[in-house]
Design a protein around this motif. Structure first.
Motif, mmCIF file in Angstrom:
data_model
loop_
_atom_site.group_PDB
_atom_site.id
_atom_site.type_symbol
_atom_site.label_atom_id
_atom_site.label_comp_id
_atom_site.label_asym_id
_atom_site.label_seq_id
_atom_site.Cartn_x
_atom_site.Cartn_y
_atom_site.Cartn_z
ATOM 1 N N LEU A 125 36.196 43.696 47.805
ATOM 2 C CA LEU A 125 34.902 43.412 48.415
ATOM 3 C C LEU A 125 33.997 42.980 47.272
ATOM 4 C CD1 LEU A 125 32.975 43.280 50.767
ATOM 5 C CD2 LEU A 125 32.677 45.751 50.634
ATOM 6 N N GLY A 126 33.277 43.899 46.669
ATOM 7 C CA GLY A 126 32.479 43.544 45.500
ATOM 8 C C GLY A 126 31.268 42.708 45.844
ATOM 9 N N HIS A 127 30.196 43.375 46.278
ATOM 10 C CA HIS A 127 29.012 42.646 46.724
ATOM 11 C C HIS A 127 28.234 42.026 45.569
ATOM 12 C CE1 HIS A 127 27.367 46.561 45.560
ATOM 13 N NE2 HIS A 127 26.205 45.955 45.391
ATOM 14 N N ASP A 128 28.538 42.419 44.325
ATOM 15 C CA ASP A 128 27.808 41.896 43.178
ATOM 16 C C ASP A 128 28.745 41.333 42.104
ATOM 17 O OD1 ASP A 128 28.932 44.261 42.388
ATOM 18 O OD2 ASP A 128 27.068 45.192 41.709
ATOM 19 N N CYS A 129 29.946 40.957 42.520
ATOM 20 C CA CYS A 129 30.895 40.388 41.568
ATOM 21 C C CYS A 129 31.815 39.405 42.278
ATOM 22 C CB CYS A 129 31.712 41.482 40.884
ATOM 23 S SG CYS A 129 32.674 42.502 42.000
ATOM 24 N N HIS A 130 32.429 38.531 41.492
ATOM 25 C CA HIS A 130 33.365 37.554 42.034
ATOM 26 C C HIS A 130 34.661 38.241 42.446
ATOM 27 C CE1 HIS A 130 30.695 34.349 40.775
ATOM 28 N NE2 HIS A 130 30.710 34.814 39.533
ATOM 29 N N SER A 131 35.406 37.589 43.313
ATOM 30 C CA SER A 131 36.709 38.076 43.749
ATOM 31 C C SER A 131 37.736 36.960 43.625
ATOM 32 C CB SER A 131 36.658 38.547 45.207
ATOM 33 O OG SER A 131 35.752 39.608 45.365
ATOM 34 N N ILE A 132 39.011 37.335 43.623
ATOM 35 C CA ILE A 132 40.074 36.333 43.658
ATOM 36 C C ILE A 132 40.193 35.833 45.092
ATOM 37 C CG2 ILE A 132 42.511 35.871 43.232
ATOM 38 C CD1 ILE A 132 42.485 38.319 41.341
ATOM 39 N N VAL A 133 39.920 34.553 45.302
ATOM 40 C CA VAL A 133 40.005 33.952 46.627
ATOM 41 C C VAL A 133 40.993 32.787 46.538
ATOM 42 C CG1 VAL A 133 38.749 32.903 48.539
ATOM 43 C CG2 VAL A 133 37.612 34.591 47.071
ATOM 44 N N ALA A 134 42.101 32.911 47.235
ATOM 45 C CA ALA A 134 43.200 31.948 47.111
ATOM 46 C C ALA A 134 43.058 30.787 48.083
ATOM 47 C CB ALA A 134 44.534 32.651 47.307
ATOM 48 N N HIS A 150 38.619 47.197 43.229
ATOM 49 C CA HIS A 150 37.906 46.702 42.055
ATOM 50 C C HIS A 150 36.403 46.964 42.105
ATOM 51 C CE1 HIS A 150 41.495 44.662 40.554
ATOM 52 N NE2 HIS A 150 41.725 44.312 41.797
ATOM 53 N N HIS A 151 36.002 47.999 42.815
ATOM 54 C CA HIS A 151 34.567 48.276 42.911
ATOM 55 C C HIS A 151 34.365 49.703 43.371
ATOM 56 C CE1 HIS A 151 30.276 47.661 43.682
ATOM 57 N NE2 HIS A 151 30.384 46.482 43.111
ATOM 58 N N ALA A 152 33.235 50.298 42.988
ATOM 59 C CA ALA A 152 32.855 51.595 43.534
ATOM 60 C C ALA A 152 32.697 51.478 45.051
ATOM 61 C CB ALA A 152 31.548 52.064 42.895
ATOM 62 N N PRO A 153 32.767 52.582 45.795
ATOM 63 C CA PRO A 153 32.639 52.524 47.248
ATOM 64 C C PRO A 153 31.403 51.743 47.706
ATOM 65 C CG PRO A 153 33.371 54.690 46.600
ATOM 66 C CD PRO A 153 33.082 53.946 45.330
ATOM 67 N N ASP A 186 27.015 45.750 52.249
ATOM 68 C CA ASP A 186 27.737 45.046 51.186
ATOM 69 C C ASP A 186 28.771 44.088 51.768
ATOM 70 O OD1 ASP A 186 26.341 46.497 49.218
ATOM 71 O OD2 ASP A 186 27.778 48.139 49.331
ATOM 72 N N ALA A 187 29.385 44.477 52.875
ATOM 73 C CA ALA A 187 30.362 43.596 53.526
ATOM 74 C C ALA A 187 29.697 42.304 54.001
ATOM 75 C CB ALA A 187 31.022 44.317 54.692
ATOM 76 N N GLN A 188 28.499 42.410 54.562
ATOM 77 C CA GLN A 188 27.793 41.208 55.003
ATOM 78 C C GLN A 188 27.417 40.333 53.813
ATOM 79 O OE1 GLN A 188 27.247 40.064 58.264
ATOM 80 N NE2 GLN A 188 26.830 38.268 56.999
ATOM 81 N N THR A 189 27.010 40.960 52.705
ATOM 82 C CA THR A 189 26.706 40.197 51.491
ATOM 83 C C THR A 189 27.928 39.411 51.034
ATOM 84 O OG1 THR A 189 25.049 41.814 50.784
ATOM 85 C CG2 THR A 189 25.972 40.392 49.080
ATOM 86 N N LYS A 190 29.113 40.029 51.128
ATOM 87 C CA LYS A 190 30.343 39.358 50.698
ATOM 88 C C LYS A 190 30.715 38.227 51.651
ATOM 89 C CE LYS A 190 33.434 39.264 47.473
ATOM 90 N NZ LYS A 190 33.064 39.234 46.046
ATOM 91 N N TYR A 223 25.032 32.435 41.856
ATOM 92 C CA TYR A 223 25.183 33.876 41.636
ATOM 93 C C TYR A 223 25.197 34.168 40.132
ATOM 94 C CZ TYR A 223 26.556 33.712 46.535
ATOM 95 O OH TYR A 223 26.575 33.499 47.889
ATOM 96 N N PRO A 224 24.073 33.974 39.469
ATOM 97 C CA PRO A 224 24.039 34.083 38.002
ATOM 98 C C PRO A 224 24.278 35.492 37.473
ATOM 99 C CG PRO A 224 21.814 33.858 38.890
ATOM 100 C CD PRO A 224 22.752 33.597 40.027
ATOM 101 N N ALA A 225 24.014 36.510 38.287
ATOM 102 C CA ALA A 225 24.146 37.891 37.806
ATOM 103 C C ALA A 225 25.491 38.521 38.156
ATOM 104 C CB ALA A 225 23.014 38.743 38.381
#
Length: 263
Positions: free
Chosen positions: A169-178, A205-208, A213-217, A245-247
């Motif tokens: 998930l990771g609402h504030d970080c990139h993910s591997i998207v194939a 790869h993220h804290a709970p 956060d799901a909607q953000t993703k 998403y600079p941050a």
């Protein structure tokens, strides 16, 4: 229970976020390894079930010390099949496609890549699965789970704590998207998680995290697809996503995503 309702236990490497649900306790281990892996432990009546395995030697040693002397009923091995030196004697549970993913599929490719990148710090041995499980209800160590098979491996619902585990998930970080189809699959799964009303969404790869956060993703994945459609190459794509998403953390995951969209 919200994602902020935890106490923290510092380990030699990383830390545990401990959530108390009464009969069941969730120990969310933030490994602080180079991939920001997360490992989850469910504790009920003195018995533990482990969800995923640490893949780096330092975090495996730290977690082993944390659970030393505890009764470990089993381990669910889904998306992170590496780290076979961690608790080799504990029964392992996985779906057939998760076993294939780690031994000869896309997961095997990632394991080989990480072994080359990180050397002996990364335990590239693949866990031996003792119990092949099917989609549907499963009980280990007195904890009830619901297995949801995915294209690569499986997600896990944990009804007693109103939570679900998925790979990323990771609402504030990139993910591997194939690619776009993978993004669509993740969007559909996240929308389902929102509709089901889980309090916590657990990922590798993220804290709970939670439904917000799901909607953000979901919004991020839609932006990712749109950027890939209008960009000419990987460099332009990465520059545009970084501008949007600079941050965000996880630059290495964005590199991998760009490689999938612009093979």
């Amino acid at each position: 229970m919200t994602k902020q309702d935890f106490t923290t236990v510092k380990l030699e490497t990383g830390e545990i976020r401990r959530y108390d649900f009464g009969q069941v306790k969730l120990h969310a281990y933030q490994t602080d390894d180079p991939l920001n892996d997360e490992v989850f432990l469910l504790e009920k009546e003195g018995r533990f079930v482990i969800l995923e395995s640490p893949c780096f030697t330092e975090s495996a040693a730290a977690l082993s010390n944390y659970i030393k002397g505890k009764d470990i009923a089993g381990m669910l091995v889904s998306y992170h099949g590496a780290g076979a030196s961690f608790l080799p004697e504990v029964p392992k549970y996985a779906t057939a496609n998760a076993v294939e993913y780690s031994r000869s599929g896309g997961g095997k490719g990632l394991i080989d890549q990480f072994a080359k990148a990180f050397g002996p710090l990364f335990d590239s041995g693949v866990h031996t699965v003792d119990h092949i499980v099917e989609e549907g209800p499963l009980q280990i160590g007195g904890v009830a789970f619901i297995i949801r098979q995915t294209e690569e491996a499986f997600d896990v619902e944990i009804p007693e704590i109103n939570a679900v585990y998925t790979h990323m998930l990771g609402h504030d970080c990139h993910s591997i998207v194939a690619g776009a189809s993978h993004a669509d699959e993740r969007i559909a799964a996240l929308k389902e998680d929102i509709q089901r009303g889980y309090d916590l969404i657990l990922t590798s790869h993220h804290a709970p995290e939670d439904r917000k956060d799901a909607q953000t993703k979901i919004d991020y994945l839609e932006q990712l697809k749109a950027a890939a459609a209008r960009c000419a190459d990987a460099a332009e794509f990465k520059a545009e996503i970084n501008k949007l998403y600079p941050a965000y953390g996880g630059e290495n995951y964005l590199d991998m995503t760009a490689g999938f969209f612009f093979a």
